[in-house]
Motif scaffolding. Structure first.
Motif, PDB file in Angstrom:
ATOM      1  N   UNK A  39      29.620 -17.829  58.500  1.00  0.00           N
ATOM      2  CA  UNK A  39      28.950 -16.652  57.952  1.00  0.00           C
ATOM      3  C   UNK A  39      29.047 -16.604  56.435  1.00  0.00           C
ATOM      4  N   UNK A  40      30.215 -16.961  55.896  1.00  0.00           N
ATOM      5  CA  UNK A  40      30.366 -16.991  54.428  1.00  0.00           C
ATOM      6  C   UNK A  40      29.467 -18.053  53.816  1.00  0.00           C
ATOM      7  N   UNK A  41      29.384 -19.202  54.476  1.00  0.00           N
ATOM      8  CA  UNK A  41      28.531 -20.273  53.971  1.00  0.00           C
ATOM      9  C   UNK A  41      27.065 -19.887  53.984  1.00  0.00           C
ATOM     10  N   UNK A  42      26.627 -19.251  55.062  1.00  0.00           N
ATOM     11  CA  UNK A  42      25.236 -18.806  55.150  1.00  0.00           C
ATOM     12  C   UNK A  42      24.923 -17.754  54.086  1.00  0.00           C
ATOM     13  N   UNK A  43      25.817 -16.810  53.923  1.00  0.00           N
ATOM     14  CA  UNK A  43      25.619 -15.781  52.897  1.00  0.00           C
ATOM     15  C   UNK A  43      25.585 -16.361  51.497  1.00  0.00           C
ATOM     16  N   UNK A  44      26.482 -17.288  51.218  1.00  0.00           N
ATOM     17  CA  UNK A  44      26.502 -17.914  49.896  1.00  0.00           C
ATOM     18  C   UNK A  44      25.249 -18.738  49.664  1.00  0.00           C
ATOM     19  N   UNK A  45      24.811 -19.458  50.678  1.00  0.00           N
ATOM     20  CA  UNK A  45      23.604 -20.285  50.554  1.00  0.00           C
ATOM     21  C   UNK A  45      22.385 -19.426  50.229  1.00  0.00           C
ATOM     22  N   UNK A  46      22.221 -18.350  50.946  1.00  0.00           N
ATOM     23  CA  UNK A  46      21.070 -17.462  50.714  1.00  0.00           C
ATOM     24  C   UNK A  46      21.159 -16.828  49.326  1.00  0.00           C
ATOM     25  N   UNK A  47      22.337 -16.330  48.964  1.00  0.00           N
ATOM     26  CA  UNK A  47      22.508 -15.679  47.668  1.00  0.00           C
ATOM     27  C   UNK A  47      22.260 -16.641  46.517  1.00  0.00           C
ATOM     28  N   UNK A  48      22.876 -17.821  46.570  1.00  0.00           N
ATOM     29  CA  UNK A  48      22.700 -18.789  45.483  1.00  0.00           C
ATOM     30  C   UNK A  48      21.268 -19.288  45.411  1.00  0.00           C
ATOM     31  N   UNK A  49      20.628 -19.465  46.549  1.00  0.00           N
ATOM     32  CA  UNK A  49      19.240 -19.922  46.543  1.00  0.00           C
ATOM     33  C   UNK A  49      18.318 -18.886  45.905  1.00  0.00           C
ATOM     34  N   UNK A  50      18.501 -17.626  46.251  1.00  0.00           N
ATOM     35  CA  UNK A  50      17.680 -16.571  45.661  1.00  0.00           C
ATOM     36  C   UNK A  50      17.937 -16.439  44.162  1.00  0.00           C
ATOM     37  N   UNK A  51      19.198 -16.504  43.767  1.00  0.00           N
ATOM     38  CA  UNK A  51      19.514 -16.425  42.343  1.00  0.00           C
ATOM     39  C   UNK A  51      18.909 -17.605  41.585  1.00  0.00           C
ATOM     40  N   UNK A  52      18.990 -18.792  42.163  1.00  0.00           N
ATOM     41  CA  UNK A  52      18.429 -19.978  41.533  1.00  0.00           C
ATOM     42  C   UNK A  52      16.924 -19.839  41.358  1.00  0.00           C
TER      43      UNK A  52
ATOM     44  N   UNK B 119      16.147 -17.253  38.523  1.00  0.00           N
ATOM     45  CA  UNK B 119      16.476 -17.705  37.173  1.00  0.00           C
ATOM     46  C   UNK B 119      15.613 -18.885  36.738  1.00  0.00           C
ATOM     47  N   UNK B 120      15.332 -19.817  37.649  1.00  0.00           N
ATOM     48  CA  UNK B 120      14.664 -21.064  37.276  1.00  0.00           C
ATOM     49  C   UNK B 120      13.244 -21.171  37.820  1.00  0.00           C
ATOM     50  N   UNK B 121      12.599 -20.072  38.059  1.00  0.00           N
ATOM     51  CA  UNK B 121      11.264 -20.094  38.660  1.00  0.00           C
ATOM     52  C   UNK B 121      10.269 -20.903  37.828  1.00  0.00           C
TER      53      UNK B 121
END
Length: 89
Positions: free
Chosen positions: A38-51, A54-56
């Protein structure tokens, strides 16, 4: 706002958010594998959205250099997730 003040605020916010993390891990009645998932899934989604936010504008450049990012991300994710969750559990 000066860069120093901005950095100080970001650091303080990070500490406030992460401080109750170990207490929450101990309070949840799940096995460490489920917590890791669950932590990995949450981190993956959060970091992907932030990326993406920021880098669109430069997304094409990052897609072309995709594999070095993956090679960097996998050991980092495994080390932080396993070491923290298993240490607290």
């Amino acid at each position: 706002m000066t860069p120093y003040v901005k950095g100080l605020l970001i650091t303080t916010l990070g500490v406030i958010i992460l401080s109750p993390d170990s207490a929450l891990i101990r309070l949840v009645n799940l096995d460490p594998g489920s917590i890791l998932a669950w932590r990995g899934l949450g981190a993956c989604i959060t970091f992907s959205l932030m990326f993406l936010v920021v880098h669109w504008n430069h997304l094409g450049e990052y897609i072309r250099s995709f594999w070095p990012w993956i090679i960097l991300a996998i050991p980092f994710a495994l080390a932080t997730q396993f070491n923290f969750v298993l240490a607290v559990s």
